[in-house]
Scaffold this active site. Structure first.
Site, PDB file in Angstrom:
ATOM      1  N   HIS A  97       0.806  -1.219   0.000  1.00 24.88           N
ATOM      2  CA  HIS A  97       0.000   0.000   0.000  1.00 24.88           C
ATOM      3  C   HIS A  97       0.837   1.266   0.000  1.00 24.88           C
ATOM      4  O   HIS A  97       0.315   2.355  -0.228  1.00 24.88           O
ATOM      5  CB  HIS A  97      -0.927   0.016   1.223  1.00 24.88           C
ATOM      6  CG  HIS A  97      -1.725  -1.233   1.365  1.00 24.88           C
ATOM      7  ND1 HIS A  97      -1.396  -2.234   2.252  1.00 24.88           N
ATOM      8  CD2 HIS A  97      -2.824  -1.674   0.697  1.00 24.88           C
ATOM      9  CE1 HIS A  97      -2.267  -3.228   2.143  1.00 24.88           C
ATOM     10  NE2 HIS A  97      -3.141  -2.915   1.211  1.00 24.88           N
ATOM     11  N   HIS A 147      -7.286   4.665   5.071  1.00 25.35           N
ATOM     12  CA  HIS A 147      -6.741   3.532   4.323  1.00 25.35           C
ATOM     13  C   HIS A 147      -5.225   3.694   4.221  1.00 25.35           C
ATOM     14  O   HIS A 147      -4.727   4.801   3.977  1.00 25.35           O
ATOM     15  CB  HIS A 147      -7.363   3.469   2.933  1.00 25.35           C
ATOM     16  CG  HIS A 147      -7.022   2.212   2.184  1.00 25.35           C
ATOM     17  ND1 HIS A 147      -5.832   2.059   1.515  1.00 25.35           N
ATOM     18  CD2 HIS A 147      -7.700   1.052   2.018  1.00 25.35           C
ATOM     19  CE1 HIS A 147      -5.793   0.855   0.953  1.00 25.35           C
ATOM     20  NE2 HIS A 147      -6.919   0.225   1.255  1.00 25.35           N
ATOM     21  N   GLU A 149      -3.068   3.119   1.975  1.00 16.64           N
ATOM     22  CA  GLU A 149      -2.586   3.743   0.734  1.00 16.64           C
ATOM     23  C   GLU A 149      -2.774   5.255   0.780  1.00 16.64           C
ATOM     24  O   GLU A 149      -1.900   6.019   0.340  1.00 16.64           O
ATOM     25  CB  GLU A 149      -3.321   3.163  -0.476  1.00 16.64           C
ATOM     26  CG  GLU A 149      -2.819   3.725  -1.792  1.00 16.64           C
ATOM     27  CD  GLU A 149      -3.598   3.243  -3.002  1.00 16.64           C
ATOM     28  OE1 GLU A 149      -3.701   3.997  -3.981  1.00 16.64           O
ATOM     29  OE2 GLU A 149      -4.115   2.105  -2.957  1.00 16.64           O
ATOM     30  N   THR A 188      -5.820   3.891  -5.648  1.00 13.73           N
ATOM     31  CA  THR A 188      -5.868   2.980  -6.794  1.00 13.73           C
ATOM     32  C   THR A 188      -6.977   1.940  -6.719  1.00 13.73           C
ATOM     33  O   THR A 188      -7.234   1.256  -7.711  1.00 13.73           O
ATOM     34  CB  THR A 188      -4.535   2.230  -6.937  1.00 13.73           C
ATOM     35  OG1 THR A 188      -4.320   1.403  -5.782  1.00 13.73           O
ATOM     36  CG2 THR A 188      -3.367   3.193  -7.107  1.00 13.73           C
ATOM     37  N   SER A 246     -10.251  -5.100   2.960  1.00 12.26           N
ATOM     38  CA  SER A 246      -9.750  -4.917   1.604  1.00 12.26           C
ATOM     39  C   SER A 246     -10.647  -3.943   0.852  1.00 12.26           C
ATOM     40  O   SER A 246     -11.816  -4.238   0.576  1.00 12.26           O
ATOM     41  CB  SER A 246      -9.701  -6.259   0.872  1.00 12.26           C
ATOM     42  OG  SER A 246      -9.524  -6.079  -0.519  1.00 12.26           O
TER      43      SER A 246
END
Length: 336
Positions: A97, A147, A149, A188, A246
């Site tokens: 990530h 998150h 990322e 992404t 996820s």
């Protein structure tokens, strides 16, 4: 890494087919592991082979508990922060990530050996954000708060240089200092449709905003969502194999729900299946998030085959052939 399942065979020990209700499974293709996830898992396994256990991994290497537990058994130790890593010489791997710039900087200060397993498509977003910042633009990041990322991408730029945008309401409230000097990038693993609506709203409010040359939502996220859009209207229920944390797996379930699939479930293992919910189902869609291994898909099919007279048809929407090389330090070791 995945098996081609087209016609599972009911074992001799199973009840006779005429005592089982029929069930047609439409199996999405592509599904499961993407190139970035394969690379990240390979990084951990290759590091274990080169350095021996333990190998430390900051955060979950990918968002799948089955994968994480499998790597733990091989000698990987997962930590939340670098201060949990002892000064033992063992390497530390950064997850797929991505991480904020302060993380590798702190590792260097401590003299830790680090290996970066960040997905190259996430690194692409990092570089885009940096370029926009260097050109004097304020960056708007479309993504989900908290998150990993998003945390990593926001951590590429100085505080105050990048703003997180999660929904249309936040766009309405945006009052940037220079509305003619903005740029946008995205997480992404978002919903393609949701992101399109948000980007369209950004462009309406800020006509001069600059975007990426190529969409930031990764090929695997896009392909898996398109596959679900094809299958979901045709089935009575759809299962996404993946972990609850996820993002891309959660988006797959939402996509199925939005196109009208009456029953949608996200499950990691067969033991999580809510069997009463599938009592009247005669056609089932099945896919897997980008961090879910094929063995878990097979487990789900086997669980249904024990209760139904199952036939499996693969619905293929695109063929994926993307491969990402290992980090240079592991490539060099592998060649020796």
């Amino acid at each position: 890494m995945s098996a081609d399942i087209t016609n599972p065979v009911v074992s001799d020990a199973a009840p006779a087919a005429d005592r089982k209700p029929p069930l047609e499974i439409l199996l999405a293709a592509p599904r499961g592991f993407c190139a970035g996830v394969v690379r990240a898992i390979d990084v951990v396994e290759r590091a274990l082979a080169i350095y021996g256990p333990p190998v430390y991994v900051r955060h979950e290497i990918v968002h799948n508990k089955y994968v994480v537990e499998s790597l733990k058994r091989k000698g990987a130790v997962f930590v939340r922060e670098l201060d949990e890593v002892p000064d033992s010489g063992a390497p530390v791997i950064f997850s797929a990530h991505g991480v904020a710039k302060t993380v590798p900087a702190n590792a260097v200060e401590r003299g830790l050996t680090t290996i970066d397993a960040t997905c190259p498509l996430v690194t692409k977003v990092h570089r885009e954000a940096e370029i926009h910042h260097k050109r004097g633009r304020h960056v708007l990041l479309v993504g989900h708060s908290g998150h990993p990322e998003v945390v990593g991408t926001m951590g590429q730029l100085p505080k105050g240089s990048i703003t997180l945008v999660e929904d249309l309401d936040q766009i309405a409230a945006l009052e940037p200092e220079n509305p003619n000097n903005l740029a946008w990038v995205t997480q992404t693993t978002l919903s393609v449709d949701d992101t399109r609506h948000i980007v369209e709203a950004l462009k309406r409010k800020f006509p001069n905003i600059t975007g990426p040359h190529k969409d930031d939502i990764c090929y695997a996220t896009t392909n898996r969502q398109e596959s679900v859009k094809q299958i979901a209207p045709l089935v009575d229920a759809l299962i996404v194999v993946g972990s609850s944390n996820s993002s891309n797996s959660q988006r797959l379930r939402e996509v199925a729900e939005r196109v009208g699939c009456p029953i949608t479930r996200l499950v990691l293992r067969a033991e999580e299946i809510d069997w009463p919910a599938f009592a009247g189902v005669r056609k089932l869609g099945l896919t897997a998030g980008a961090s879910a291994p094929e063995v878990l898909v097979e487990e789900i099919i086997d669980a249904f085959a024990a209760r139904y007279d199952v036939t499996v048809d693969t619905v293929s929407t695109v063929v994926e052939d993307m491969v990402f090389p290992l980090p240079r330090e592991l490539r060099n070791e592998a060649a020796e």
